[in-house]
Design a protein around this motif. Structure first.
Motif, PDB file in Angstrom:
ATOM      1  N   LEU A  51       0.730  -1.303  -0.042  1.00 37.40           N
ATOM      2  CA  LEU A  51      -0.055   0.238   0.028  1.00 37.40           C
ATOM      3  C   LEU A  51       0.781   1.161   0.034  1.00 37.40           C
ATOM      4  O   LEU A  51       0.472   2.266  -0.666  1.00 37.40           O
ATOM      5  N   LEU A  52       1.948   1.289   0.815  1.00 44.68           N
ATOM      6  CA  LEU A  52       2.870   2.311   0.818  1.00 44.68           C
ATOM      7  C   LEU A  52       3.452   2.683  -0.594  1.00 44.68           C
ATOM      8  O   LEU A  52       3.856   3.618  -0.959  1.00 44.68           O
ATOM      9  N   SER A  53       3.835   1.495  -1.471  1.00 49.61           N
ATOM     10  CA  SER A  53       4.136   1.623  -2.544  1.00 49.61           C
ATOM     11  C   SER A  53       3.442   2.300  -3.657  1.00 49.61           C
ATOM     12  O   SER A  53       3.942   3.086  -4.322  1.00 49.61           O
ATOM     13  N   HIS A  54       2.106   2.193  -3.427  1.00 48.36           N
ATOM     14  CA  HIS A  54       1.172   2.911  -4.399  1.00 48.36           C
ATOM     15  C   HIS A  54       1.118   4.053  -3.983  1.00 48.36           C
ATOM     16  O   HIS A  54       1.027   5.019  -4.873  1.00 48.36           O
ATOM     17  N   ALA A  55       1.222   4.416  -2.885  1.00 44.00           N
ATOM     18  CA  ALA A  55       0.989   5.928  -2.367  1.00 44.00           C
ATOM     19  C   ALA A  55       2.094   6.661  -2.772  1.00 44.00           C
ATOM     20  O   ALA A  55       2.241   7.832  -3.113  1.00 44.00           O
ATOM     21  N   THR A  56       3.372   6.108  -2.393  1.00 44.31           N
ATOM     22  CA  THR A  56       4.742   6.888  -2.684  1.00 44.31           C
ATOM     23  C   THR A  56       4.785   7.006  -4.187  1.00 44.31           C
ATOM     24  O   THR A  56       5.393   8.030  -4.539  1.00 44.31           O
ATOM     25  N   GLY A 258      12.630  -4.018   8.142  1.00 43.51           N
ATOM     26  CA  GLY A 258      12.377  -2.603   8.374  1.00 43.51           C
ATOM     27  C   GLY A 258      12.271  -1.959   6.824  1.00 43.51           C
ATOM     28  O   GLY A 258      11.724  -0.886   6.705  1.00 43.51           O
ATOM     29  N   ALA A 259      13.036  -2.623   6.024  1.00 40.01           N
ATOM     30  CA  ALA A 259      13.211  -1.917   4.627  1.00 40.01           C
ATOM     31  C   ALA A 259      12.083  -2.555   3.596  1.00 40.01           C
ATOM     32  O   ALA A 259      11.952  -2.027   2.502  1.00 40.01           O
ATOM     33  N   ALA A 260      11.118  -3.288   4.116  1.00 44.54           N
ATOM     34  CA  ALA A 260      10.121  -4.005   3.183  1.00 44.54           C
ATOM     35  C   ALA A 260       9.255  -2.980   2.583  1.00 44.54           C
ATOM     36  O   ALA A 260       9.036  -2.997   1.212  1.00 44.54           O
ATOM     37  N   ALA A 261       8.989  -1.792   2.897  1.00 44.47           N
ATOM     38  CA  ALA A 261       7.985  -0.806   2.461  1.00 44.47           C
ATOM     39  C   ALA A 261       8.936  -0.200   1.143  1.00 44.47           C
ATOM     40  O   ALA A 261       8.348  -0.124   0.205  1.00 44.47           O
ATOM     41  N   GLU A 262      10.168   0.188   1.830  1.00 43.87           N
ATOM     42  CA  GLU A 262      11.062   0.657   0.520  1.00 43.87           C
ATOM     43  C   GLU A 262      11.281  -0.172  -0.497  1.00 43.87           C
ATOM     44  O   GLU A 262      11.281   0.528  -1.669  1.00 43.87           O
ATOM     45  N   MET A 263      11.514  -1.391  -0.141  1.00 40.45           N
ATOM     46  CA  MET A 263      11.580  -2.352  -1.289  1.00 40.45           C
ATOM     47  C   MET A 263      10.564  -2.643  -2.245  1.00 40.45           C
ATOM     48  O   MET A 263      10.796  -2.664  -3.514  1.00 40.45           O
TER      49      MET A 263
END
Length: 367
Positions: A51-56, A258-263
């Motif tokens: 979800l963070l991927s879509h928003a970013t 911890g880096a899952a969202a950035e990945m």
């Protein structure tokens, strides 16, 4: 908001968001079920990262890849900062230092390598602006030099050595934060034209409007931080069951989760041939951890920790960070990439992981 709900309904991966309230509630009901909490926390972070991927990506469409990558790296590192502060408060300094070094190596080798591999498997050759890679690699090299200084002083034998190491670490913390601020001023203000993105991304426009995307970024980042806090509390007990050392847990497990969202964002951008954003996220995040998160944790240890924390890492950690900085500097210098380059970076990361699992730092490493 309707667009966001539609996105969730049409993405099976986002259905796993149900595990977010489940793991939060279970942590209240069964706080001693560490293995179960560990598994559920990992599952809950996966849809939050998506979800963070879509928003970013939606925000990056308005701000540009460089600022979008910086924004994503900042929000992602906020999660890692909260994880480290939790361990810092508990006095788990080996876990904190391992998570710092591991996050730098994971972002610069694993995240960048996987992005180059995934993008290269879909596109024969990818190009990107190498100015950003050069800047972040230079910052990483400088941060590695700062990590070497306390270790060199620690080998000396003189009265007040421990107090000197703490004072040196505090001074270096301020210098690193200042250097990072100057890097931001250089890349986003005075010489921002050097970091313009290469324009060959695929044109799939994000469905979320800017306002919804920003709100989603804020809310999801807080949820990731909350779930990650549960994760770090349970992972230590689970690690004992699996025979993993605190150094391996921090260096590999905590860094990867911890880096899952950035990945998720970096991998998606690479597949869409937007390698500028992937490089900005991976190396920008590593630079932020080395020059901002690490020194902030040193300064926070005077407030929340049982005793001040220094920047003296065990020799293996400093060596791995130095190798990662040199390798990424060499890789990003050309401004072009193919899938094999990413595979090589992943192999180097795997060598580090296997070595650390087989031969943990043990009691000889500084704490």
């Amino acid at each position: 908001m309707n667009l966001l709900l539609k996105e969730i309904r049409h993405s099976p991966l986002l259905w796993l968001l149900i595990f977010v309230p489940v793991v939060i509630a279970l942590e209240r009901i069964m706080p001693d079920a560490h293995t179960l909490l560990f598994v559920l926390a990992v599952i809950a972070i996966i849809p939050l990262a998506s979800l963070l991927s879509h928003a970013t990506e939606a925000v990056a469409e308005k701000t540009g890849d460089a600022v979008g990558g910086l924004l994503n790296a900042t929000l992602g590192n906020l999660t890692e900062l909260i994880i480290a502060v939790t361990a810092l408060h508990a006095g788990e300094y080996m876990l904190v230092k391992a998570s710092i070094a591991g996050a730098i190596v994971t972002n610069s080798l694993f995240m960048l390598g996987a992005s180059l591999l995934l993008g290269g498997l879909r596109h024969h050759v990818q190009t990107y602006n190498r100015a950003g890679g050069r800047l972040y690699s230079a910052l990483l090299l400088m941060a590695t030099i700062a990590l070497l200084s306390p270790s060199a002083v620690a080998d000396l034998d003189f009265p007040g050595r421990e107090a000197t190491v703490h004072r040196l670490s505090a001074a270096l913390a301020f210098l690193l934060i200042a250097a990072y601020g100057l890097g931001l001023l250089f890349s986003l203000k005075t010489h921002k034209e050097l970091f313009a993105s290469q324009d060959h991304g695929e044109g799939a426009a994000p469905t979320l409007p800017l306002g919804v995307a920003v709100a989603t970024l804020v809310v999801v980042t807080m949820l990731v931080a909350l779930v990650s806090e549960i994760f770090v509390e349970s992972v230590q007990k689970a690690a004992e069951t699996l025979g993993m050392s605190p150094a391996f847990v921090g260096f590999i497990v905590v860094a990867l989760v911890g880096a899952a969202a950035e990945m998720a964002v970096a991998f998606s951008a690479a597949r869409r041939n937007r390698l500028d954003m992937s490089v900005s996220i991976a190396l920008g995040s590593a630079a932020q951890i080395a020059l901002f998160v690490a020194p902030v944790l040193v300064l926070l240890s005077y407030v929340v920790g049982p005793q001040p924390m220094d920047l003296q890492f065990w020799p293996g950690a400093v060596t791995m960070v130095m190798i990662a900085a040199v390798v990424t500097s060499f890789i990003t210098n050309g401004g072009q990439s193919a899938w094999f380059i990413g595979a090589l970076l992943l192999c180097i990361y795997a060598i580090f992981a296997v070595t650390l699992y087989m031969i943990p730092p043990g009691s000889h490493g500084p704490v």
